[in-house]
Design an enzyme around this catalytic site. Structure first.
Site, PDB file in Angstrom:
ATOM      1  N   LYS A 217      12.437  -9.395 -11.616  1.00  0.00           N
ATOM      2  CA  LYS A 217      13.122 -10.684 -11.541  1.00  0.00           C
ATOM      3  C   LYS A 217      14.366 -10.149 -10.633  1.00  0.00           C
ATOM      4  CE  LYS A 217      10.039 -13.005 -13.322  1.00  0.00           C
ATOM      5  NZ  LYS A 217       9.307 -13.868 -12.223  1.00  0.00           N
TER       6      LYS A 217
ATOM      7  N   GLU B 255      27.317 -13.394 -15.368  1.00  0.00           N
ATOM      8  CA  GLU B 255      26.891 -14.489 -14.481  1.00  0.00           C
ATOM      9  C   GLU B 255      27.764 -15.667 -14.710  1.00  0.00           C
ATOM     10  OE1 GLU B 255      22.923 -16.086 -14.278  1.00  0.00           O
ATOM     11  OE2 GLU B 255      22.568 -14.310 -13.170  1.00  0.00           O
TER      12      GLU B 255
ATOM     13  N   ARG C  23       1.902 -18.369  -8.686  1.00  0.00           N
ATOM     14  CA  ARG C  23       0.735 -19.097  -9.153  1.00  0.00           C
ATOM     15  C   ARG C  23       0.770 -20.602  -9.212  1.00  0.00           C
ATOM     16  NH1 ARG C  23       4.082 -18.583 -13.890  1.00  0.00           N
ATOM     17  NH2 ARG C  23       4.602 -20.610 -14.580  1.00  0.00           N
TER      18      ARG C  23
END
Ligand code: MV4
Length: 477
Positions: A117, A200, A292
């Protein structure tokens, strides 16, 4: 010439059924796998062939060496992994290639990159996709203060080893930040075995919006618009809609083109999804990429008329994408409700067991992708998804009314399901007005589960019991 000789469907449940249906329409024979505890599962009866893998109940579905072995034995020259299980395991994709079997999905290298990630965010940032302003791993207080000044409050302390919503802490000012740093590190070490944390900017009242992309092996890539997946419970999506009620055509175009650019730089092909947080001013920030086919893909199919599974299989077989970006039209609104075997009156506790009565909804604008039937015993070992109920409508109002009508028609008895809960969500004024963010369910849960979340027949029993008592009284007189 046929696309493939035979397709191994390496999954179970509704997605296995979805893949098998796509293969049938393309004239492709299928073989699937199942474990001992899953011997009554519906996908076994839909595929041309089914092979027992072990051990059960779950590990057999995850054992990709065994799955490749039985695929070869059955003469399959392609494997579709569905979602979950082996679907995002790049080693599985590589092992398929090494065995001379086509993996129906993106290149293993792109899967590897997007599976990390932190690397994924770095690569997408380099590709020009906005990510949430943030810091590297914080080593000391001085560094924390410097980055805090750049990022601004409120912010989140996030654990590097976290994810799926775990290991996040809100801080509102510098004092709180310095006070929380040590605790956040300790918590991160305890939960993830890694004390690394970073900062963040906190995106307030965000929507979770994801862009669907589709590409072939020749570098042709298109986007199929977005899905709003903000209605989540504990980071599990439960209702999805397409298109978003807030995105403008310009924003859609902008985000779509950025997603396509990034996919090109990754040498991506097949289907994929880029997830974004979108704030109230329509600023968007990349979160992660899913490599996916996703659970909620049908709502994109409903508004575009494009069969994502068929396109994914054709692209894997080396066919050229015949759909051009300018051919993609977005028509009306679609909504999906994930019908789960869970008890909304008991904190969504799993509710496996035998289905004693089953009657599925239908009619205009309704699509049902399910894997259960009357008499079926829902096993406790797998995820609780029984069916995906989707509705399409010309307008938001029409699709809401149609979904509510279909939920009312849907009868599943013997186990508890989330059907009555969805009827309450659909009645909510804020939901109907499009006023919802990722915080919606957490904020609304008390009122959504208050008192009368019950099946219509519960009321019938109450009425019946009352009548019985009254008749008894009369008889006594
Ligand atoms: C955030 C955020 C707000 N600001 N990051 C939760 C799961 C993980 N993938 C990212 N998550 C969030 N990250 C910043 N800087 C809010 C969330 C978030 C969320 C994101 C997507 C879908 C549902 C969510 C529910 C709660 C919080």
């Amino acid at each position: 010439m046929a696309l493939f000789n035979k397709v191994m469907v390496a999954n179970r449940g509704e997605i296995a059924v979805r893949i098998i249906r796509a293969c049938k329409e393309l004239g492709l024979p299928t073989v699937t796998v199942f474990t001992e505890q899953d011997a009554n599962a519906i996908h076994i009866t839909k595929a041309d062939q089914a092979i027992l893998v072990s051990p059960g109940p779950v590990a057999g579905y995850l054992d990709f060496a065994q799955i490749i072995d039985v695929a070869k034995w059955a003469g399959a020259d392609a494997i579709h992994p569905g979602y979950g299980f082996c679907a995002e395991n790049w080693q599985f994709a590589q092992a398929c290639a090494d065995a001379g079997i086509t993996f129906i999905g993106p290149p293993p290298e792109a899967m590897r990159q997007m599976g990390d990630k932190v690397l994924a965010r770095k690569l997408l940032e380099e590709a020009g996709v906005p990510t949430v302003p943030g810091s590297p791993v914080i080593e000391d207080e001085e560094q924390a203060k410097t980055w805090a000044a750049k990022i601004g409050f409120p912010m989140l302390i996030k654990a590097k080893g976290g994810g799926g919503g775990r290991g996040m802490r809100r801080v509102n000012d510098e004092a709180e930040l310095l006070n929380s740093l040590e605790g956040a590190r300790r918590e991160a070490r305890r939960n993830f075995g890694d004390e690394a944390v970073y900062l963040e900017k906190l995106i307030l009242e965000p929507k979770h919006i994801e862009i669907q992309i589709l590409g072939d092996r020749f570098g042709n890539i298109i986007h199929l618009g977005e899905r709003d997946c903000s209605i989540q419970r504990r980071h599990q999506k439960i209702i999805e809609i397409a298109p978003s009620l807030v995105l403008t055509p310009e924003k859609r175009h902008e985000m779509g083109e950025l997603a396509k650019n990034a996919a090109r730089l990754l040498n991506y092909h097949s289907v994929g999804t880029m997830e974004f947080l979108v704030d109230q001013d329509l600023n968007y920030y990349f979160l992660e990429m899913n490599t996916r086919i996703q659970v909620e893909h049908p709502i994109t199919e409903l508004i575009t008329g494009i069969d994502l599974l068929a396109e994914q299989i054709k692209s894997a077989a080396g066919e050229r994408l015949t759909i051009k970006q300018e051919d993609v039209r977005f028509n009306g609104y679609a909504i999906e409700c994930r019908i789960n075997a869970e008890d909304p009156r008991n904190n969504f506790f799993p509710s496996p067991g035998r289905i004693t009565r089953y009657q599925s909804p239908g009619g205009i604008g309704i699509r049902l992708d399910g894997c259960v039937f009357g008499g079926y015993e829902v096993p406790p070992y797998f995820d609780p998804l029984l069916a995906k109920l989707c509705a399409w409508g010309n307008t938001w109002e029409e699709v809401l009314n149609r979904m509510d009508r279909a939920l009312e028609e849907y009868i599943i008895r013997g186990i508890k399901t989330t059907i009555p809960f969805y009827r309450r969500v659909l009645k909510d004024e804020d939901f109907r007005a499009g006023r919802f963010t990722t915080n919606f369910l957490a904020e609304k849960m008390p009122s959504l589960t208050y008192l009368d979340v019950r099946e219509p027949w519960d009321l019938f029993y109450v009425a019946g019991a009352t009548l019985f008592c009254q008749l008894n009284q009369i008889a006594k007189k």
